[in-house]
Scaffold this motif. Structure first.
Motif, mmCIF file in Angstrom:
data_model
loop_
_atom_site.group_PDB
_atom_site.id
_atom_site.type_symbol
_atom_site.label_atom_id
_atom_site.label_comp_id
_atom_site.label_asym_id
_atom_site.label_seq_id
_atom_site.Cartn_x
_atom_site.Cartn_y
_atom_site.Cartn_z
ATOM 1 N N LEU A 175 3.665 22.128 56.255
ATOM 2 C CA LEU A 175 2.386 22.838 56.190
ATOM 3 C C LEU A 175 1.639 22.499 54.904
ATOM 4 O O LEU A 175 0.422 22.269 54.911
ATOM 5 N N ILE A 176 2.373 22.445 53.784
ATOM 6 C CA ILE A 176 1.748 22.106 52.500
ATOM 7 C C ILE A 176 1.255 20.660 52.524
ATOM 8 O O ILE A 176 0.177 20.346 52.010
ATOM 9 N N ALA A 177 2.059 19.773 53.127
ATOM 10 C CA ALA A 177 1.653 18.363 53.222
ATOM 11 C C ALA A 177 0.356 18.221 54.017
ATOM 12 O O ALA A 177 -0.555 17.481 53.621
ATOM 13 N N VAL A 178 0.253 18.952 55.135
ATOM 14 C CA VAL A 178 -0.965 18.906 55.949
ATOM 15 C C VAL A 178 -2.144 19.473 55.157
ATOM 16 O O VAL A 178 -3.263 18.953 55.224
ATOM 17 N N LEU A 179 -1.883 20.550 54.402
ATOM 18 C CA LEU A 179 -2.940 21.134 53.571
ATOM 19 C C LEU A 179 -3.484 20.101 52.590
ATOM 20 O O LEU A 179 -4.697 19.992 52.385
ATOM 21 N N TYR A 180 -2.585 19.320 51.999
ATOM 22 C CA TYR A 180 -3.024 18.320 51.037
ATOM 23 C C TYR A 180 -3.763 17.170 51.707
ATOM 24 O O TYR A 180 -4.597 16.511 51.072
ATOM 25 N N VAL A 181 -3.484 16.908 52.974
ATOM 26 C CA VAL A 181 -4.278 15.915 53.709
ATOM 27 C C VAL A 181 -5.725 16.403 53.832
ATOM 28 O O VAL A 181 -6.676 15.636 53.647
ATOM 29 N N VAL A 182 -5.877 17.697 54.129
ATOM 30 C CA VAL A 182 -7.218 18.285 54.225
ATOM 31 C C VAL A 182 -7.912 18.232 52.861
ATOM 32 O O VAL A 182 -9.091 17.864 52.756
#
Length: 210
Positions: A175-182
């Protein structure tokens, strides 16, 4: 209910379960980056709120080094807030560039800071990946440039995101990794916005000087 206990309340987003502190940290972090991309001075108060929330979460988990770093980010955000207001004004469109020499000096400082942080974190935790120290050091360098409204700050934030995404993904923090993609996408948007604004200001300054 204590604030720290309130932040630990569980919430569900579909099949994803997270704490209220995580959700608020994500939301305020995204808002802060988005406002920065818009060159809004309001990014600083939201950045302070984000750091305070994360600081409480880290402190409750006894991650004292992480909590201490959030205090540093609060101080830097407060400093940036004052600088933007005094030097540029709440609605200023002024931006600044840096020289290659400035960037080399900052890079050397960032790498030196990363080595120091790595040593400290290893002592406090017993183990800490060098990439974590690099992320923190480069974030501090990026914030320092942001406080001076330097377009180059976006390159540093982008570098931080590019290091963070695979690190968090490899640790199972999807979830954090996806957040950082955003956040990475917003950073590219912010870089284009600031560059466009800087180019539009330059001809106007030349005309006024003439």
């Amino acid at each position: 209910m204590e604030f720290a206990a309130w932040l630990k309340l569980s919430i569900a987003l579909g099949s994803i379960s997270l704490t209220l502190g995580d959700a608020l940290g994500f939301a305020t972090g995204l808002l802060c980056v988005w406002l920065t991309a818009k060159a809004s001075i309001r990014n600083f108060p939201w950045g302070i709120v984000n750091s305070l929330i994360l600081g409480v979460v880290f402190l409750d988990q006894r991650l004292f080094a992480d909590a201490g770093l959030q205090v540093v980010f609060v101080v830097l955000s407060a400093q940036g807030w004052v600088q933007w207001h005094r030097r540029f004004g709440p609605a200023s469109s002024a931006f600044h560039g840096t020289t290659a020499r400035d960037q080399l000096v900052l890079l050397a400082a960032g790498l030196g800071m990363a080595v120091l942080l790595w040593a400290v974190l290893e002592q406090l935790r017993g183990s800490a990946p060098p990439r974590y120290a690099l992320i923190t050091a480069f974030s501090l360098c990026a914030q320092w440039q942001l406080n001076r409204r330097q377009v180059s700050s976006w390159y540093w934030w982008i570098a931080v995101d590019l290091v963070s995404i695979p690190l968090y993904w490899s640790r199972g923090w999807y979830l954090i990794a996806v957040l950082y993609v955003v956040i990475l996408a917003i950073c590219f948007h912010g870089l284009r916005n600031w560059q466009r604004a800087q180019r539009s200001i330059a001809p106007a300054n030349n005309l006024s000087a003439a």
